[in-house]
Design a protein around this motif. Structure first.
Motif, PDB file in Angstrom:
ATOM      1  N   ALA A   1      36.690  25.861   5.835  1.00  0.00           N
ATOM      2  CA  ALA A   1      36.834  24.537   5.206  1.00  0.00           C
ATOM      3  C   ALA A   1      36.641  24.609   3.699  1.00  0.00           C
ATOM      4  CB  ALA A   1      35.806  23.583   5.801  1.00  0.00           C
ATOM      5  N   SER A   2      37.470  23.850   2.974  1.00  0.00           N
ATOM      6  CA  SER A   2      37.247  23.809   1.524  1.00  0.00           C
ATOM      7  C   SER A   2      36.382  22.597   1.150  1.00  0.00           C
ATOM      8  CB  SER A   2      38.574  23.793   0.768  1.00  0.00           C
ATOM      9  OG  SER A   2      39.314  22.681   1.151  1.00  0.00           O
ATOM     10  N   LEU A   3      36.173  21.689   2.115  1.00  0.00           N
ATOM     11  CA  LEU A   3      35.274  20.552   1.893  1.00  0.00           C
ATOM     12  C   LEU A   3      34.312  20.477   3.082  1.00  0.00           C
ATOM     13  CD1 LEU A   3      38.008  17.861   1.067  1.00  0.00           C
ATOM     14  CD2 LEU A   3      36.772  19.216  -0.601  1.00  0.00           C
ATOM     15  N   VAL A   4      33.035  20.287   2.796  1.00  0.00           N
ATOM     16  CA  VAL A   4      32.048  20.226   3.885  1.00  0.00           C
ATOM     17  C   VAL A   4      31.091  19.054   3.632  1.00  0.00           C
ATOM     18  CG1 VAL A   4      30.120  21.436   5.010  1.00  0.00           C
ATOM     19  CG2 VAL A   4      32.145  22.729   4.322  1.00  0.00           C
ATOM     20  N   VAL A   5      30.870  18.261   4.669  1.00  0.00           N
ATOM     21  CA  VAL A   5      29.843  17.216   4.603  1.00  0.00           C
ATOM     22  C   VAL A   5      28.730  17.633   5.576  1.00  0.00           C
ATOM     23  CG1 VAL A   5      29.294  14.769   4.887  1.00  0.00           C
ATOM     24  CG2 VAL A   5      31.587  15.437   4.137  1.00  0.00           C
ATOM     25  N   SER A   6      27.509  17.726   5.052  1.00  0.00           N
ATOM     26  CA  SER A   6      26.422  18.298   5.834  1.00  0.00           C
ATOM     27  C   SER A   6      25.253  17.325   5.919  1.00  0.00           C
ATOM     28  CB  SER A   6      25.995  19.595   5.139  1.00  0.00           C
ATOM     29  OG  SER A   6      25.072  20.298   5.901  1.00  0.00           O
ATOM     30  N   GLY A   7      24.643  17.220   7.091  1.00  0.00           N
ATOM     31  CA  GLY A   7      23.539  16.280   7.263  1.00  0.00           C
ATOM     32  C   GLY A   7      22.244  16.977   7.622  1.00  0.00           C
ATOM     33  N   GLY A   8      21.132  16.388   7.191  1.00  0.00           N
ATOM     34  CA  GLY A   8      19.815  16.951   7.488  1.00  0.00           C
ATOM     35  C   GLY A   8      18.960  15.970   8.251  1.00  0.00           C
TER      36      GLY A   8
ATOM     37  N   SER B   1      21.620  21.050   8.705  1.00  0.00           N
ATOM     38  CA  SER B   1      20.498  21.953   8.430  1.00  0.00           C
ATOM     39  C   SER B   1      19.965  22.495   9.764  1.00  0.00           C
ATOM     40  CB  SER B   1      19.394  21.214   7.667  1.00  0.00           C
ATOM     41  OG  SER B   1      18.839  20.208   8.491  1.00  0.00           O
ATOM     42  N   ARG B   2      19.121  23.503   9.656  1.00  0.00           N
ATOM     43  CA  ARG B   2      18.651  24.163  10.881  1.00  0.00           C
ATOM     44  C   ARG B   2      17.818  23.271  11.804  1.00  0.00           C
ATOM     45  NH1 ARG B   2      15.552  29.957  11.411  1.00  0.00           N
ATOM     46  NH2 ARG B   2      14.222  29.342  13.102  1.00  0.00           N
ATOM     47  N   PRO B   3      16.858  22.474  11.262  1.00  0.00           N
ATOM     48  CA  PRO B   3      16.088  21.635  12.193  1.00  0.00           C
ATOM     49  C   PRO B   3      16.979  20.690  12.988  1.00  0.00           C
ATOM     50  CG  PRO B   3      15.171  21.497   9.962  1.00  0.00           C
ATOM     51  CD  PRO B   3      16.404  22.329   9.863  1.00  0.00           C
ATOM     52  N   VAL B   4      18.092  20.295  12.396  1.00  0.00           N
ATOM     53  CA  VAL B   4      19.016  19.381  13.077  1.00  0.00           C
ATOM     54  C   VAL B   4      19.635  20.058  14.299  1.00  0.00           C
ATOM     55  CG1 VAL B   4      21.270  18.271  12.792  1.00  0.00           C
ATOM     56  CG2 VAL B   4      19.496  17.924  11.072  1.00  0.00           C
TER      57      VAL B   4
ATOM     58  N   VAL C   1      24.498  16.100  -3.909  1.00  0.00           N
ATOM     59  CA  VAL C   1      23.313  15.851  -3.083  1.00  0.00           C
ATOM     60  C   VAL C   1      23.035  14.349  -3.007  1.00  0.00           C
ATOM     61  CG1 VAL C   1      20.797  16.168  -3.003  1.00  0.00           C
ATOM     62  CG2 VAL C   1      22.284  18.106  -3.525  1.00  0.00           C
ATOM     63  N   ILE C   2      22.840  13.880  -1.787  1.00  0.00           N
ATOM     64  CA  ILE C   2      22.477  12.471  -1.569  1.00  0.00           C
ATOM     65  C   ILE C   2      21.121  12.477  -0.875  1.00  0.00           C
ATOM     66  CG2 ILE C   2      23.127  10.296  -0.449  1.00  0.00           C
ATOM     67  CD1 ILE C   2      26.084  11.400  -0.525  1.00  0.00           C
ATOM     68  N   ASN C   3      20.112  11.980  -1.565  1.00  0.00           N
ATOM     69  CA  ASN C   3      18.758  12.025  -1.015  1.00  0.00           C
ATOM     70  C   ASN C   3      17.964  10.861  -1.595  1.00  0.00           C
ATOM     71  OD1 ASN C   3      15.950  12.877  -0.469  1.00  0.00           O
ATOM     72  ND2 ASN C   3      16.911  14.827   0.117  1.00  0.00           N
ATOM     73  N   LYS C   4      17.114  10.264  -0.791  1.00  0.00           N
ATOM     74  CA  LYS C   4      16.379   9.090  -1.311  1.00  0.00           C
ATOM     75  C   LYS C   4      15.166   9.502  -2.145  1.00  0.00           C
ATOM     76  CE  LYS C   4      13.418   7.944   2.613  1.00  0.00           C
ATOM     77  NZ  LYS C   4      13.105   6.986   3.650  1.00  0.00           N
ATOM     78  N   ASP C   5      14.803  10.802  -2.060  1.00  0.00           N
ATOM     79  CA  ASP C   5      13.652  11.278  -2.841  1.00  0.00           C
ATOM     80  C   ASP C   5      14.144  11.945  -4.135  1.00  0.00           C
ATOM     81  OD1 ASP C   5      11.454  12.504  -3.895  1.00  0.00           O
ATOM     82  OD2 ASP C   5      11.129  13.896  -2.231  1.00  0.00           O
ATOM     83  N   PRO C   6      13.872  11.341  -5.296  1.00  0.00           N
ATOM     84  CA  PRO C   6      14.370  11.942  -6.549  1.00  0.00           C
ATOM     85  C   PRO C   6      13.772  13.323  -6.823  1.00  0.00           C
ATOM     86  CG  PRO C   6      12.931  10.051  -7.001  1.00  0.00           C
ATOM     87  CD  PRO C   6      13.120  10.100  -5.521  1.00  0.00           C
ATOM     88  N   GLU C   7      12.654  13.641  -6.139  1.00  0.00           N
ATOM     89  CA  GLU C   7      12.007  14.948  -6.346  1.00  0.00           C
ATOM     90  C   GLU C   7      12.516  16.003  -5.362  1.00  0.00           C
ATOM     91  OE1 GLU C   7       9.826  15.476  -8.802  1.00  0.00           O
ATOM     92  OE2 GLU C   7      10.098  13.378  -9.392  1.00  0.00           O
ATOM     93  N   ALA C   8      13.501  15.661  -4.520  1.00  0.00           N
ATOM     94  CA  ALA C   8      13.984  16.643  -3.527  1.00  0.00           C
ATOM     95  C   ALA C   8      14.495  17.893  -4.258  1.00  0.00           C
ATOM     96  CB  ALA C   8      15.103  16.029  -2.689  1.00  0.00           C
TER      97      ALA C   8
ATOM     98  N   GLY D   1      20.671  13.861   3.037  1.00  0.00           N
ATOM     99  CA  GLY D   1      19.358  13.858   3.699  1.00  0.00           C
ATOM    100  C   GLY D   1      18.866  15.258   4.015  1.00  0.00           C
ATOM    101  N   ILE D   2      19.156  16.191   3.113  1.00  0.00           N
ATOM    102  CA  ILE D   2      18.686  17.590   3.270  1.00  0.00           C
ATOM    103  C   ILE D   2      17.792  17.889   2.060  1.00  0.00           C
ATOM    104  CG2 ILE D   2      19.372  20.024   3.440  1.00  0.00           C
ATOM    105  CD1 ILE D   2      22.075  19.113   4.526  1.00  0.00           C
ATOM    106  N   SER D   3      16.604  18.462   2.315  1.00  0.00           N
ATOM    107  CA  SER D   3      15.644  18.619   1.218  1.00  0.00           C
ATOM    108  C   SER D   3      16.058  19.707   0.222  1.00  0.00           C
ATOM    109  CB  SER D   3      14.254  18.933   1.792  1.00  0.00           C
ATOM    110  OG  SER D   3      14.324  20.085   2.615  1.00  0.00           O
ATOM    111  N   GLY D   4      16.731  20.756   0.717  1.00  0.00           N
ATOM    112  CA  GLY D   4      17.148  21.833  -0.185  1.00  0.00           C
ATOM    113  C   GLY D   4      16.184  23.003  -0.174  1.00  0.00           C
ATOM    114  N   ALA D   5      15.665  23.319   1.018  1.00  0.00           N
ATOM    115  CA  ALA D   5      14.783  24.489   1.157  1.00  0.00           C
ATOM    116  C   ALA D   5      15.577  25.746   0.821  1.00  0.00           C
ATOM    117  CB  ALA D   5      14.262  24.570   2.599  1.00  0.00           C
TER     118      ALA D   5
END
Ligand SMILES: Cc1cc2nc3c(=O)[nH]c(=O)nc-3n(C[C@H](O)[C@H](O)[C@H](O)COP(=O)(O)OP(=O)(O)OC[C@H]3O[C@@H](n4cnc5c(N)ncnc54)[C@H](O)[C@@H]3O)c2cc1C
Length: 318
Positions: free
Chosen positions: A198-205, A231-234, A281-288, A262-266
């Protein structure tokens, strides 16, 4: 001569090969030798047209039994092809097929190998290839001093470079061994875009909270024509199938666009996606931590941002 392995699927040249060809052609120019490609199977594509990526010649072992990838058979055929053509450097894409055959070909040719190279070798004093190690945390510089050298090139490290040009296509007579694995049926998954291609990927955490919320990921992916990942926990929680898990212990991808929701970026997640050309990156925590690796970031709730983004994409498409 630099010999570049051209991957095919369903009798079409895979896009991931074009970057390997561009890389091999630039390396051949640097060494002052010719750049030649090798393709296995009865491919329908315009092979002469691959000259525009820098190939002077394309060798084809046009045996229909090679239309299905078999690592043992391909290793044997490519080893014999390298010997028959007098190749001194072999270049592979560092994709699933390249990972399966490049090391085996190197062993058979008693060649030094660097897998996952990032740039052209430094040939000013030896043949030193740079690659990332420790999940992208450091670089290693490896000198190959064997007469034959094998390199597999990481996706999106070099780019596809096209110019004017046409290659000559030449049949190569290599005996194809009988495969030890017999394919009795092939079932193609319909409607899904394979993650590795894929040249485009949408990924969820885990920020998506549960499998029942995956509709917003799928809607955005569908609007974009993207593959879905997680992500892996998912995948460990069975919210999504394991083949969608990206990262150090999952699939490694290098799309043009990777949208992480919604992936933290570990570090273990980044190891599988950090070669993407553009990361959103789309995340509600600005410190992610993921924001540090992002080209674009949206601080916001996925459940509000995603439907709005999907609607905007559909509107602009219409
Ligand atoms: C040896 C080893 C190997 C590993 N391999 C991998 C691997 O291959 N791949 C992988 O992914 N992980 C891997 N991990 C796990 C990794 O360390 C992390 O635990 C994992 O990546 C975290 O997943 P996550 O970001 O989905 O979840 P979390 O860390 O829980 O992060 C969830 C994120 O969602 C955000 N969020 C929450 N609600 C919302 C909302 N409504 N809108 C927007 N954002 C929201 C939060 O702010 C948070 O940043 C590995 C770990 C180890 C030890």
């Amino acid at each position: 001569m630099v010999l570049i392995y051209i991957d095919q699927a369903e009798q079409q040249v895979k896009k991931s090969s074009l970057e390997a060809i561009s890389y091999g052609a630039a390396l051949a120019k640097q060494l002052g030798v010719s750049a030649e490609g090798i393709i296995l199977g009865t491919v329908n594509d315009d092979l002469a047209g691959l000259g525009k990526y820098g190939l002077q010649k394309v060798h084809q072992v046009a045996d229909a039994s090679l239309n299905h990838f078999d690592s043992k058979v391909f290793t044997q055929v490519l080893t014999n092809a390298a010997k028959a053509t007098g190749a001194t450097v072999l270049v592979f894409a560092h994709n699933l097929n390249g990972k399966a055959i490049a090391p085996a070909v190197a062993v058979k040719l008693q060649a030094g190998i660097v897998t996952g190279a990032n740039s052209l070798p430094n040939t000013s004093n030896g043949f030193t290839v740079t690659k990332t190690v420790f999940s992208g945390k450091a670089f290693a510089k490896i000198n190959i001093d064997t007469p034959i050298k094998v390199i597999s090139i990481n996706q999106n490290c070099f780019g596809v470079q096209s110019h004017e040009g046409s290659a000559t296509v030449q049949a190569l007579a290599i005996t194809v061994p009988t495969p030890s694995i017999k394919i009795t049926a092939t079932h193609k998954v319909e409607g899904e875009i394979p993650l590795t291609e894929a040249s485009l990927v949408v990924s969820g955490g885990r920020g998506l909270k549960g499998p029942e919320n995956w509709g917003i990921i799928e809607d955005l992916a569908k609007a974009l024509g993207a593959a879905t990942a997680c992500s892996r926990p998912v995948s460990d929680s069975d919210w999504r199938p394991h083949h969608e898990h990206v990262g150090q212990t999952g699939v490694q991808v290098a799309p043009n666009l990777y949208i992480a929701v919604g992936i933290s970026g570990a570090i273990q997640h980044l190891a599988g996606v950090n070669r993407s050309k553009t990361i959103v990156v789309i995340n509600k925590d600005p410190e992610a931590p993921f924001f540090k690796a992002a080209d674009y970031g949206i601080v916001g709730d996925a459940f509000e941002v995603l439907p709005a983004l999907t609607a905007a994409i559909l509107k602009s498409k219409a």
